[in-house]
Design a protein around this motif. Structure first.
Motif, PDB file in Angstrom:
ATOM      1  N   THR A  31       0.852  -1.199   0.000  1.00 22.09           N
ATOM      2  CA  THR A  31       0.000   0.000   0.000  1.00 22.09           C
ATOM      3  C   THR A  31       0.892   1.255   0.000  1.00 22.09           C
ATOM      4  N   GLY A  32       2.051   1.176   0.642  1.00 18.33           N
ATOM      5  CA  GLY A  32       2.977   2.316   0.631  1.00 18.33           C
ATOM      6  C   GLY A  32       3.404   2.656  -0.797  1.00 18.33           C
ATOM      7  N   PHE A  35       0.513   4.309  -2.617  1.00 14.43           N
ATOM      8  CA  PHE A  35       0.373   5.717  -2.222  1.00 14.43           C
ATOM      9  C   PHE A  35       1.493   6.566  -2.819  1.00 14.43           C
ATOM     10  N   ARG A  36       2.729   6.045  -2.789  1.00 13.43           N
ATOM     11  CA  ARG A  36       3.853   6.846  -3.336  1.00 13.43           C
ATOM     12  C   ARG A  36       3.646   7.122  -4.820  1.00 13.43           C
ATOM     13  N   MET A  53       1.447  10.878   4.956  1.00 14.39           N
ATOM     14  CA  MET A  53       2.728  10.196   4.740  1.00 14.39           C
ATOM     15  C   MET A  53       3.905  11.069   5.173  1.00 14.39           C
ATOM     16  N   GLU A  57       2.381   9.662   9.648  1.00 13.97           N
ATOM     17  CA  GLU A  57       1.123   9.119  10.173  1.00 13.97           C
ATOM     18  C   GLU A  57       0.499   8.149   9.167  1.00 13.97           C
ATOM     19  N   LEU A  58      -0.512   7.415   9.627  1.00 20.30           N
ATOM     20  CA  LEU A  58      -1.186   6.491   8.715  1.00 20.30           C
ATOM     21  C   LEU A  58      -2.250   7.203   7.899  1.00 20.30           C
ATOM     22  N   VAL A  59      -2.403   6.786   6.669  1.00 23.26           N
ATOM     23  CA  VAL A  59      -3.496   7.261   5.814  1.00 23.26           C
ATOM     24  C   VAL A  59      -4.783   6.655   6.411  1.00 23.26           C
ATOM     25  N   THR A  64      -7.424   3.649   2.754  1.00 32.07           N
ATOM     26  CA  THR A  64      -6.468   2.540   2.590  1.00 32.07           C
ATOM     27  C   THR A  64      -7.206   1.246   2.221  1.00 32.07           C
ATOM     28  N   GLY A  85       3.086  -3.983   4.363  1.00 32.61           N
ATOM     29  CA  GLY A  85       2.595  -2.692   4.884  1.00 32.61           C
ATOM     30  C   GLY A  85       1.086  -2.630   4.999  1.00 32.61           C
ATOM     31  N   TYR A  86       0.426  -3.743   4.864  1.00 31.55           N
ATOM     32  CA  TYR A  86      -1.023  -3.853   5.052  1.00 31.55           C
ATOM     33  C   TYR A  86      -1.303  -5.238   5.605  1.00 31.55           C
ATOM     34  N   ARG A  88      -2.399  -2.544   8.841  1.00 30.35           N
ATOM     35  CA  ARG A  88      -1.628  -1.813   9.853  1.00 30.35           C
ATOM     36  C   ARG A  88      -2.496  -1.388  11.028  1.00 30.35           C
ATOM     37  N   GLN A  92      -8.241  -2.342   9.499  1.00 30.90           N
ATOM     38  CA  GLN A  92      -7.728  -2.956   8.257  1.00 30.90           C
ATOM     39  C   GLN A  92      -7.692  -4.474   8.369  1.00 30.90           C
ATOM     40  N   ARG A 155      13.510   9.247   1.176  1.00 29.74           N
ATOM     41  CA  ARG A 155      12.082   9.501   1.402  1.00 29.74           C
ATOM     42  C   ARG A 155      11.896  10.533   2.508  1.00 29.74           C
ATOM     43  N   ASP A 157       9.673  10.640   4.622  1.00 28.23           N
ATOM     44  CA  ASP A 157       9.309   9.994   5.885  1.00 28.23           C
ATOM     45  C   ASP A 157      10.430   9.112   6.435  1.00 28.23           C
ATOM     46  N   ARG A 166       6.681   7.361  12.996  1.00 31.64           N
ATOM     47  CA  ARG A 166       6.335   6.062  12.407  1.00 31.64           C
ATOM     48  C   ARG A 166       6.554   4.918  13.387  1.00 31.64           C
TER      49      ARG A 166
END
Ligand code: AMP
Length: 218
Positions: A31-32, A35-36, A53, A57-59, A64, A85-86, A88, A92, A155, A157, A166
């Motif tokens: 998922t990261g 999103f990127r 991001m 923080e989490l989306v 998501t 990454g899913y 999280r 979810q 990155r 983040d 994170r």
């Protein structure tokens, strides 16, 4: 084969998932990465996700889960997948439980000092997402992706302030999911990584061996 690769940011989830995808011929779903890509393309999704991001923080879960469900419907995901990454959060993992059943969780056990060292020295290809490290996993030419020749970036983040957030978010929201998986009787395959310079191929071999021992792969 439906696996989740689990562990804190910087544990190596993305690196190992990408390699396992080729070896096991399954889809690596991050998922990261989704999103990127959306941030890079400046889509509506990307604009919304970027704010969270950049702060580490989490989306939000609704966004998501929607993105994840759509990705899971793609043809390549039908042959099996490894989720990176899913999930999280509790929302979810509950959503995931409604749409599919996970065979096993690959749990990366990594000390905090390794995580912090890895994250602060990590670089990512801005085009294909391949992961490097300025100390431990160097590209052939500094700052340039071996695979596609694009520029490697640090990155936002992966910078100190966001790293702290994170790690806190991971401890509060994501780490408890391991118990949730256990309670659902999902097989947990724990693999330790106790040093920062263990080459990815060694870790991938360890993961494959552990999966074989539990008869999760042939
Ligand atoms: P990653 O590459 O998995 O570390 O993800 C980078 C960033 O994308 C995270 O710090 C979050 O802001 C966002 N993100 C990725 N996956 C999720 C998820 N499952 N839930 C919420 N936010 C996510």
């Amino acid at each position: 084969m439906k696996f989740v690769i689990f562990g804190p940011p910087g544990a190596g989830k993305g690196t190992y998932a990408r390699r396992l995808q080729n070896i096991l011929d399954i889809a690596a779903i991050s998922t990261g990465d989704i999103f990127r890509e959306a941030v890079k393309e400046e889509t509506e999704l990307g604009k919304k996700a970027k704010v969270f991001m950049d702060a580490g923080e989490l989306v939000p879960d609704e966004i998501t889960n929607g993105v994840f469900e759509e990705r899971l419907q793609q043809p390549d995901a039908q042959k099996g997948f490894i989720l990176d990454g899913y999930p999280r959060t509790i929302a979810q993992i509950e959503f995931l439980g409604k749409i599919t059943k996970i065979d096993a969780v690959i749990n990366l056990v990594v000390p905090e000092w390794v995580i912090i060292e890895r994250l602060s020295t990590r670089r990512v290809c801005k085009k294909c997402g391949t992961i490097y490290n300025v100390k431990y996993l160097k590209p052939k030419v500094e700052g340039v992706c071996d695979k596609c020749g694009a520029e490697l970036i640090h990155r936002d983040d992966d910078k100190p302030e966001a790293i702290k957030v994170r790690l806190r978010v991971y401890e509060e929201k994501t780490q408890p999911l391991l118990e949730f998986f256990k309670n659902k009787e999902t097989e947990i395959v724990s693999v330790e990584c106790n040093d920062v310079d263990i080459p990815p191929e060694i870790m991938v071999d360890k993961i494959l061996k552990a999966l074989k021992e539990k008869k999760l792969i042939e």
